[in-house]
Design a protein around this motif. Sequence first.
Motif, PDB file in Angstrom:
ATOM      1  N   THR A  35      39.096  16.357 -17.029  1.00 43.39           N
ATOM      2  CA  THR A  35      39.381  16.829 -15.669  1.00 43.39           C
ATOM      3  C   THR A  35      39.639  18.332 -15.568  1.00 43.39           C
ATOM      4  O   THR A  35      39.834  18.843 -14.462  1.00 43.39           O
ATOM      5  CB  THR A  35      40.599  16.091 -15.077  1.00 43.39           C
ATOM      6  OG1 THR A  35      41.734  16.332 -15.919  1.00 43.39           O
ATOM      7  CG2 THR A  35      40.332  14.600 -14.951  1.00 43.39           C
ATOM      8  N   THR A  36      39.651  19.030 -16.695  1.00 43.42           N
ATOM      9  CA  THR A  36      39.984  20.456 -16.689  1.00 43.42           C
ATOM     10  C   THR A  36      39.071  21.211 -17.654  1.00 43.42           C
ATOM     11  O   THR A  36      38.774  20.720 -18.732  1.00 43.42           O
ATOM     12  CB  THR A  36      41.452  20.667 -17.132  1.00 43.42           C
ATOM     13  OG1 THR A  36      42.306  19.890 -16.306  1.00 43.42           O
ATOM     14  CG2 THR A  36      41.858  22.121 -17.027  1.00 43.42           C
ATOM     15  N   ILE A  37      38.653  22.393 -17.272  1.00 45.15           N
ATOM     16  CA  ILE A  37      37.877  23.273 -18.157  1.00 45.15           C
ATOM     17  C   ILE A  37      38.285  24.707 -17.839  1.00 45.15           C
ATOM     18  O   ILE A  37      38.661  25.018 -16.706  1.00 45.15           O
ATOM     19  CB  ILE A  37      36.348  23.072 -17.990  1.00 45.15           C
ATOM     20  CG1 ILE A  37      35.577  23.615 -19.184  1.00 45.15           C
ATOM     21  CG2 ILE A  37      35.850  23.714 -16.727  1.00 45.15           C
ATOM     22  CD1 ILE A  37      35.442  22.651 -20.299  1.00 45.15           C
ATOM     23  N   THR A  38      38.233  25.577 -18.821  1.00 49.85           N
ATOM     24  CA  THR A  38      38.483  26.996 -18.612  1.00 49.85           C
ATOM     25  C   THR A  38      37.175  27.746 -18.789  1.00 49.85           C
ATOM     26  O   THR A  38      36.501  27.590 -19.807  1.00 49.85           O
ATOM     27  CB  THR A  38      39.538  27.532 -19.597  1.00 49.85           C
ATOM     28  OG1 THR A  38      40.773  26.849 -19.363  1.00 49.85           O
ATOM     29  CG2 THR A  38      39.745  29.027 -19.415  1.00 49.85           C
ATOM     30  N   ALA A  77      40.859  43.053 -24.614  1.00 50.92           N
ATOM     31  CA  ALA A  77      40.981  42.893 -26.061  1.00 50.92           C
ATOM     32  C   ALA A  77      39.617  43.039 -26.707  1.00 50.92           C
ATOM     33  O   ALA A  77      38.594  42.668 -26.123  1.00 50.92           O
ATOM     34  CB  ALA A  77      41.572  41.526 -26.403  1.00 50.92           C
ATOM     35  N   LYS A  78      39.607  43.557 -27.912  1.00 55.90           N
ATOM     36  CA  LYS A  78      38.402  43.670 -28.727  1.00 55.90           C
ATOM     37  C   LYS A  78      37.278  44.398 -27.993  1.00 55.90           C
ATOM     38  O   LYS A  78      36.114  44.030 -28.096  1.00 55.90           O
ATOM     39  CB  LYS A  78      37.943  42.295 -29.205  1.00 55.90           C
ATOM     40  CG  LYS A  78      39.013  41.538 -29.966  1.00 55.90           C
ATOM     41  CD  LYS A  78      39.462  42.309 -31.185  1.00 55.90           C
ATOM     42  CE  LYS A  78      40.578  41.588 -31.916  1.00 55.90           C
ATOM     43  NZ  LYS A  78      41.173  42.436 -32.947  1.00 55.90           N
ATOM     44  N   GLY A  79      37.651  45.415 -27.208  1.00 59.03           N
ATOM     45  CA  GLY A  79      36.654  46.211 -26.501  1.00 59.03           C
ATOM     46  C   GLY A  79      36.035  45.502 -25.310  1.00 59.03           C
ATOM     47  O   GLY A  79      35.002  45.942 -24.809  1.00 59.03           O
ATOM     48  N   MET A  80      36.653  44.420 -24.839  1.00 57.76           N
ATOM     49  CA  MET A  80      36.112  43.639 -23.720  1.00 57.76           C
ATOM     50  C   MET A  80      37.178  43.452 -22.642  1.00 57.76           C
ATOM     51  O   MET A  80      38.366  43.404 -22.934  1.00 57.76           O
ATOM     52  CB  MET A  80      35.632  42.269 -24.213  1.00 57.76           C
ATOM     53  CG  MET A  80      34.498  42.330 -25.211  1.00 57.76           C
ATOM     54  SD  MET A  80      34.038  40.690 -25.844  1.00 57.76           S
ATOM     55  CE  MET A  80      35.421  40.326 -26.932  1.00 57.76           C
ATOM     56  N   HIS A  81      36.724  43.304 -21.418  1.00 53.95           N
ATOM     57  CA  HIS A  81      37.579  43.036 -20.264  1.00 53.95           C
ATOM     58  C   HIS A  81      37.362  41.559 -19.905  1.00 53.95           C
ATOM     59  O   HIS A  81      36.496  41.218 -19.099  1.00 53.95           O
ATOM     60  CB  HIS A  81      37.169  43.973 -19.121  1.00 53.95           C
ATOM     61  CG  HIS A  81      38.038  43.913 -17.922  1.00 53.95           C
ATOM     62  ND1 HIS A  81      39.386  44.159 -17.958  1.00 53.95           N
ATOM     63  CD2 HIS A  81      37.751  43.627 -16.636  1.00 53.95           C
ATOM     64  CE1 HIS A  81      39.884  44.039 -16.749  1.00 53.95           C
ATOM     65  NE2 HIS A  81      38.907  43.707 -15.925  1.00 53.95           N
ATOM     66  N   ASN A  82      38.134  40.676 -20.538  1.00 52.99           N
ATOM     67  CA  ASN A  82      37.929  39.223 -20.439  1.00 52.99           C
ATOM     68  C   ASN A  82      38.686  38.617 -19.266  1.00 52.99           C
ATOM     69  O   ASN A  82      39.839  38.969 -19.017  1.00 52.99           O
ATOM     70  CB  ASN A  82      38.388  38.549 -21.734  1.00 52.99           C
ATOM     71  CG  ASN A  82      37.568  38.994 -22.914  1.00 52.99           C
ATOM     72  OD1 ASN A  82      36.392  38.697 -23.004  1.00 52.99           O
ATOM     73  ND2 ASN A  82      38.192  39.733 -23.832  1.00 52.99           N
ATOM     74  N   HIS A  83      38.024  37.695 -18.575  1.00 52.96           N
ATOM     75  CA  HIS A  83      38.616  36.957 -17.466  1.00 52.96           C
ATOM     76  C   HIS A  83      38.540  35.466 -17.777  1.00 52.96           C
ATOM     77  O   HIS A  83      37.563  35.004 -18.368  1.00 52.96           O
ATOM     78  CB  HIS A  83      37.848  37.228 -16.166  1.00 52.96           C
ATOM     79  CG  HIS A  83      38.093  38.585 -15.600  1.00 52.96           C
ATOM     80  ND1 HIS A  83      37.706  39.735 -16.235  1.00 52.96           N
ATOM     81  CD2 HIS A  83      38.682  38.964 -14.452  1.00 52.96           C
ATOM     82  CE1 HIS A  83      38.054  40.776 -15.491  1.00 52.96           C
ATOM     83  NE2 HIS A  83      38.641  40.334 -14.401  1.00 52.96           N
ATOM     84  N   PHE A  84      39.570  34.717 -17.310  1.00 50.41           N
ATOM     85  CA  PHE A  84      39.613  33.282 -17.549  1.00 50.41           C
ATOM     86  C   PHE A  84      40.058  32.553 -16.283  1.00 50.41           C
ATOM     87  O   PHE A  84      41.109  32.869 -15.729  1.00 50.41           O
ATOM     88  CB  PHE A  84      40.583  32.955 -18.690  1.00 50.41           C
ATOM     89  CG  PHE A  84      40.207  33.626 -19.984  1.00 50.41           C
ATOM     90  CD1 PHE A  84      39.282  33.044 -20.833  1.00 50.41           C
ATOM     91  CD2 PHE A  84      40.759  34.855 -20.329  1.00 50.41           C
ATOM     92  CE1 PHE A  84      38.920  33.666 -22.015  1.00 50.41           C
ATOM     93  CE2 PHE A  84      40.404  35.490 -21.515  1.00 50.41           C
ATOM     94  CZ  PHE A  84      39.478  34.894 -22.360  1.00 50.41           C
ATOM     95  N   SER A  85      39.244  31.613 -15.840  1.00 54.44           N
ATOM     96  CA  SER A  85      39.573  30.767 -14.682  1.00 54.44           C
ATOM     97  C   SER A  85      39.677  29.330 -15.146  1.00 54.44           C
ATOM     98  O   SER A  85      38.756  28.813 -15.798  1.00 54.44           O
ATOM     99  CB  SER A  85      38.491  30.865 -13.601  1.00 54.44           C
ATOM    100  OG  SER A  85      38.497  32.121 -12.998  1.00 54.44           O
ATOM    101  N   ARG A  86      40.771  28.682 -14.803  1.00 51.91           N
ATOM    102  CA  ARG A  86      40.951  27.277 -15.155  1.00 51.91           C
ATOM    103  C   ARG A  86      40.579  26.415 -13.958  1.00 51.91           C
ATOM    104  O   ARG A  86      41.118  26.582 -12.864  1.00 51.91           O
ATOM    105  CB  ARG A  86      42.379  26.994 -15.574  1.00 51.91           C
ATOM    106  CG  ARG A  86      42.536  25.569 -16.105  1.00 51.91           C
ATOM    107  CD  ARG A  86      43.890  25.308 -16.655  1.00 51.91           C
ATOM    108  NE  ARG A  86      44.085  26.112 -17.853  1.00 51.91           N
ATOM    109  CZ  ARG A  86      45.183  26.090 -18.573  1.00 51.91           C
ATOM    110  NH1 ARG A  86      46.194  25.324 -18.208  1.00 51.91           N
ATOM    111  NH2 ARG A  86      45.296  26.831 -19.645  1.00 51.91           N
TER     112      ARG A  86
END
Length: 195
Positions: A35-38, A77-86
Amino acid sequence: MRLIGIIGVLVVFCLVDAWALSKRYRCMIRDEPSTTITIGWEQLAGANPMVYYGTNDYGMDYSKYPNRAYPKRTIHAKGMHNHFSRLNKLRPNTVYYFVIKDSESCSRRLSFKPLPDEHQSRLSIIGGGDSRNHKIARQNANKIVARCRPHLVLFAGDMTGGDSSREWQEWLDDWQLTIAKDGRMTALLAARGNH
């Protein structure tokens, strides 16, 4: 004739560039996998990115997707601009289609499928790790994931040898090979460290 060729190159460049403001896509299991994914990605430019998603495929027409999710976490982090949506309250064993839209562009259409939640369902799982060396073998293994379309990949660590920005960026670039030709992504359940 030469002018037509240049215009054709510019049109192709613009189409490719429209997808180039986000990259290094991944979907990860962190919670209840049925029911959940990021959804994770690197944001290169643009403001206010949002994931638009639903069970019908509307291609890149983000306005037709009934659901949306802002990034809950942003990490440089690690030279990247990371985004996360759950994404929550998903229907088990159902294909979801999504795009990432920001102030400047819309990503290509991708998809994922949460795991089934019935005990009698069979699961297809690929396990692996130690992909820090032998780039060609890592790329070939990722292409197999795209063809097999398992429910998930259990990855037991050792993604990089030295934890450098370059190594992580290359690893995530190679992970894109797990995306099937139709945009279907495989969920990743990873343990960072030494298997």
